[in-house]
Design a protein around this motif. Structure first.
Motif, PDB file in Angstrom:
ATOM      1  N   ASP A  32       0.818  -1.207   0.000  1.00 17.29           N
ATOM      2  CA  ASP A  32       0.000   0.000   0.000  1.00 17.29           C
ATOM      3  C   ASP A  32       0.856   1.262   0.000  1.00 17.29           C
ATOM      4  OD1 ASP A  32       1.034  -0.133   2.527  1.00 17.29           O
ATOM      5  OD2 ASP A  32      -0.895  -0.039   3.568  1.00 17.29           O
ATOM      6  N   GLY A  33       2.140   1.118  -0.348  1.00 19.25           N
ATOM      7  CA  GLY A  33       3.041   2.270  -0.371  1.00 19.25           C
ATOM      8  C   GLY A  33       2.859   3.140  -1.600  1.00 19.25           C
ATOM      9  N   GLU A  34       3.514   4.312  -1.566  1.00 11.49           N
ATOM     10  CA  GLU A  34       3.509   5.239  -2.696  1.00 11.49           C
ATOM     11  C   GLU A  34       4.915   5.295  -3.291  1.00 11.49           C
ATOM     12  OE1 GLU A  34       1.119   7.000  -4.088  1.00 11.49           O
ATOM     13  OE2 GLU A  34      -0.522   6.490  -2.724  1.00 11.49           O
ATOM     14  N   LEU A  35       4.984   5.352  -4.616  1.00  9.95           N
ATOM     15  CA  LEU A  35       6.267   5.471  -5.298  1.00  9.95           C
ATOM     16  C   LEU A  35       6.587   6.935  -5.551  1.00  9.95           C
ATOM     17  CD1 LEU A  35       6.011   2.646  -8.002  1.00  9.95           C
ATOM     18  CD2 LEU A  35       7.110   2.535  -5.765  1.00  9.95           C
ATOM     19  N   SER A  36       7.854   7.293  -5.356  1.00  5.49           N
ATOM     20  CA  SER A  36       8.321   8.647  -5.631  1.00  5.49           C
ATOM     21  C   SER A  36       9.616   8.578  -6.412  1.00  5.49           C
ATOM     22  CB  SER A  36       8.566   9.430  -4.332  1.00  5.49           C
ATOM     23  OG  SER A  36       7.378   9.556  -3.582  1.00  5.49           O
ATOM     24  N   SER A  37       9.811   9.547  -7.302  1.00  2.00           N
ATOM     25  CA  SER A  37      11.117   9.674  -7.944  1.00  2.00           C
ATOM     26  C   SER A  37      11.979  10.505  -7.018  1.00  2.00           C
ATOM     27  CB  SER A  37      10.984  10.350  -9.310  1.00  2.00           C
ATOM     28  OG  SER A  37      10.464  11.660  -9.180  1.00  2.00           O
ATOM     29  N   VAL A  38      13.193  10.018  -6.728  1.00 11.46           N
ATOM     30  CA  VAL A  38      14.101  10.669  -5.800  1.00 11.46           C
ATOM     31  C   VAL A  38      15.244  11.271  -6.604  1.00 11.46           C
ATOM     32  CG1 VAL A  38      15.537  10.386  -3.748  1.00 11.46           C
ATOM     33  CG2 VAL A  38      13.500   8.963  -4.065  1.00 11.46           C
ATOM     34  N   VAL A  39      15.361  12.591  -6.565  1.00 10.10           N
ATOM     35  CA  VAL A  39      16.347  13.302  -7.359  1.00 10.10           C
ATOM     36  C   VAL A  39      17.291  14.031  -6.426  1.00 10.10           C
ATOM     37  CG1 VAL A  39      16.712  14.974  -9.205  1.00 10.10           C
ATOM     38  CG2 VAL A  39      14.582  13.666  -9.117  1.00 10.10           C
ATOM     39  N   GLY A  40      18.573  13.798  -6.583  1.00  8.39           N
ATOM     40  CA  GLY A  40      19.571  14.497  -5.782  1.00  8.39           C
ATOM     41  C   GLY A  40      20.503  15.285  -6.658  1.00  8.39           C
ATOM     42  N   ASP A  41      21.802  15.265  -6.351  1.00 12.91           N
ATOM     43  CA  ASP A  41      22.746  15.993  -7.176  1.00 12.91           C
ATOM     44  C   ASP A  41      22.890  15.298  -8.526  1.00 12.91           C
ATOM     45  OD1 ASP A  41      25.391  14.212  -7.100  1.00 12.91           O
ATOM     46  OD2 ASP A  41      24.400  14.133  -5.152  1.00 12.91           O
ATOM     47  N   ASP A  42      23.500  15.976  -9.481  1.00  9.89           N
ATOM     48  CA  ASP A  42      23.552  15.493 -10.858  1.00  9.89           C
ATOM     49  C   ASP A  42      24.396  14.238 -11.040  1.00  9.89           C
ATOM     50  OD1 ASP A  42      21.907  17.524 -11.650  1.00  9.89           O
ATOM     51  OD2 ASP A  42      23.544  18.868 -12.252  1.00  9.89           O
ATOM     52  N   THR A  43      25.223  13.891 -10.043  1.00  6.95           N
ATOM     53  CA  THR A  43      26.089  12.722 -10.185  1.00  6.95           C
ATOM     54  C   THR A  43      25.442  11.445  -9.676  1.00  6.95           C
ATOM     55  OG1 THR A  43      27.110  13.070  -8.022  1.00  6.95           O
ATOM     56  CG2 THR A  43      28.113  14.176  -9.896  1.00  6.95           C
ATOM     57  N   ARG A  44      24.311  11.545  -8.999  1.00 10.22           N
ATOM     58  CA  ARG A  44      23.686  10.364  -8.405  1.00 10.22           C
ATOM     59  C   ARG A  44      22.499   9.924  -9.249  1.00 10.22           C
ATOM     60  NH1 ARG A  44      19.831   9.580  -4.609  1.00 10.22           N
ATOM     61  NH2 ARG A  44      19.665  11.806  -4.242  1.00 10.22           N
ATOM     62  N   PRO A  45      22.448   8.634  -9.636  1.00  7.02           N
ATOM     63  CA  PRO A  45      21.345   8.170 -10.476  1.00  7.02           C
ATOM     64  C   PRO A  45      19.990   8.383  -9.809  1.00  7.02           C
ATOM     65  CG  PRO A  45      23.090   6.525 -10.337  1.00  7.02           C
ATOM     66  CD  PRO A  45      23.389   7.571  -9.299  1.00  7.02           C
ATOM     67  N   LEU A  46      19.014   8.719 -10.620  1.00 11.17           N
ATOM     68  CA  LEU A  46      17.659   8.884 -10.107  1.00 11.17           C
ATOM     69  C   LEU A  46      17.078   7.505  -9.817  1.00 11.17           C
ATOM     70  CD1 LEU A  46      15.006  11.335 -11.390  1.00 11.17           C
ATOM     71  CD2 LEU A  46      14.389   8.962 -11.068  1.00 11.17           C
ATOM     72  N   GLU A  47      16.290   7.400  -8.752  1.00  9.01           N
ATOM     73  CA  GLU A  47      15.663   6.140  -8.393  1.00  9.01           C
ATOM     74  C   GLU A  47      14.169   6.345  -8.176  1.00  9.01           C
ATOM     75  OE1 GLU A  47      17.625   4.637  -4.897  1.00  9.01           O
ATOM     76  OE2 GLU A  47      18.979   3.398  -6.093  1.00  9.01           O
ATOM     77  N   ILE A  48      13.426   5.259  -8.340  1.00  6.45           N
ATOM     78  CA  ILE A  48      12.004   5.224  -7.985  1.00  6.45           C
ATOM     79  C   ILE A  48      11.922   4.387  -6.714  1.00  6.45           C
ATOM     80  CG2 ILE A  48       9.677   4.646  -8.728  1.00  6.45           C
ATOM     81  CD1 ILE A  48      11.038   6.755 -10.443  1.00  6.45           C
ATOM     82  N   GLN A  49      11.430   4.984  -5.619  1.00  6.79           N
ATOM     83  CA  GLN A  49      11.425   4.310  -4.328  1.00  6.79           C
ATOM     84  C   GLN A  49      10.017   4.249  -3.751  1.00  6.79           C
ATOM     85  OE1 GLN A  49      14.151   6.363  -1.751  1.00  6.79           O
ATOM     86  NE2 GLN A  49      15.973   5.641  -2.838  1.00  6.79           N
ATOM     87  N   CYS A  50       9.751   3.157  -3.029  1.00  4.56           N
ATOM     88  CA  CYS A  50       8.484   2.981  -2.317  1.00  4.56           C
ATOM     89  C   CYS A  50       8.679   3.424  -0.872  1.00  4.56           C
ATOM     90  CB  CYS A  50       8.058   1.520  -2.378  1.00  4.56           C
ATOM     91  SG  CYS A  50       6.578   1.139  -1.403  1.00  4.56           S
ATOM     92  N   ASP A  51       7.707   4.160  -0.328  1.00  2.00           N
ATOM     93  CA  ASP A  51       7.853   4.645   1.042  1.00  2.00           C
ATOM     94  C   ASP A  51       7.462   3.605   2.090  1.00  2.00           C
ATOM     95  OD1 ASP A  51       5.096   4.601   0.816  1.00  2.00           O
ATOM     96  OD2 ASP A  51       4.792   6.724   1.230  1.00  2.00           O
TER      97      ASP A  51
END
Length: 283
Positions: free
Chosen positions: A176-195
């Protein structure tokens, strides 16, 4: 880690309530039979669920030196000239030590088998015993220590800060979690994470496959909006190409402050088509 008396507190002893009160805000009452209010108990579980992801992120920056505003990084170089981020190594050790110490306390006092000394198992073990910890005389200590180690890990793993954007409901059956795109600095790959479950994590390049599931009728992902920089990192595409595609294919857009956001389904459909053409050799 200290143990205080057993009398029931008048106010919540959680770290977040304490910080809010120090800033002039309100201090919640604890839940019945607990030393923490419902909010602080929820934040305790959230921090425990996020620790494995932060541990992994700190591992990803081990090979890069880092400058922090408030904490000095004593990073040097490994043999052969390879950079080494000592702060990332230190905070990873601290995460394991903190989660391990509290897991040991729970296992000892509840006469349970201690979990294996991995961040995933230690965090999951503590989350399962969150109610017991919320009533323990050391509830203030556990929330304080976890809040501090989480904050330190975030500063090391995300030196340029990070932002989250809602993607939709988790696609794993029964979650029942929500997915979010996690964006940090430009050198770190973007991820889709469940809370709700740290194992439900996808790398940015897996977004195309995931989007096919999110694109089903009625999926919450259909309401997602992405910035051009998010799109570029998800599909490893130059930002200039993103703007060109958005214009050529008339992606629906909206403004959020000074940023232009594009409807996620339009972006997904575009890159799904491009992926299919690459596979079939058409276009």
């Amino acid at each position: 880690m200290q143990r205080s008396g057993t009398s029931s507190p008048i106010l919540c002893e959680g770290e977040d309530c304490r910080r809010r009160a120090d800033g002039g805000g309100s201090h919640n009452l604890p839940s019945p039979g607990r030393r923490l209010c419902a909010d602080c108990r929820h934040r305790l579980v959230r921090r425990l669920r996020e620790l494995p992801g932060l541990y992994k992120e700190c591992g990803q920056v081990l090979g890069a030196t880092l400058q922090l505003r408030q904490e000095r990084t004593s990073g040097g170089s490994l043999p052969g000239g390879m950079p080494f981020n000592a702060a990332a190594a230190d905070v990873r050790s601290e995460i394991v030590a903190t989660a391990g110490a509290w897991s040991g306390l729970v296992a000892e006092e509840r006469r349970l088998a201690a979990p294996r000394r991995t961040v995933e198992e230690l965090s999951a073990f503590l989350a399962r015993h969150a109610d017991w910890l919320s009533a323990h005389p050391a509830a203030a200590d556990v929330t304080g220590e976890l809040a501090r180690v989480e904050a330190k890990a975030r500063r090391v793993a995300r030196p340029g800060g990070s932002r989250r954007r809602l993607v939709g409901a988790c696609v794993i059956n029964g979650c029942d979690g929500e997915l979010s795109s996690v964006v940090g600095d430009d050198t770190r790959p973007l991820e889709i994470q469940c809370d709700a479950d740290t194992e439900h994590t996808w790398a940015g390049h897996q977004w195309t496959q995931l989007s096919r599931t999110l694109g089903r009728p009625g999926a919450a992902g259909s309401a997602a909006w992405l910035a051009a920089s998010d799109v570029a990192r998800l599909w490893e595409t130059p930002v200039g190409t993103v703007y060109r595609l958005a214009s050529e294919q008339q992606w629906e857009r909206r403004r959020e402050g000074t940023r232009t956001l594009y409807r996620g389904t339009d972006v997904q459909d575009c890159f799904n088509r491009r992926s299919e053409r690459a596979v079939t050799g058409r276009g």
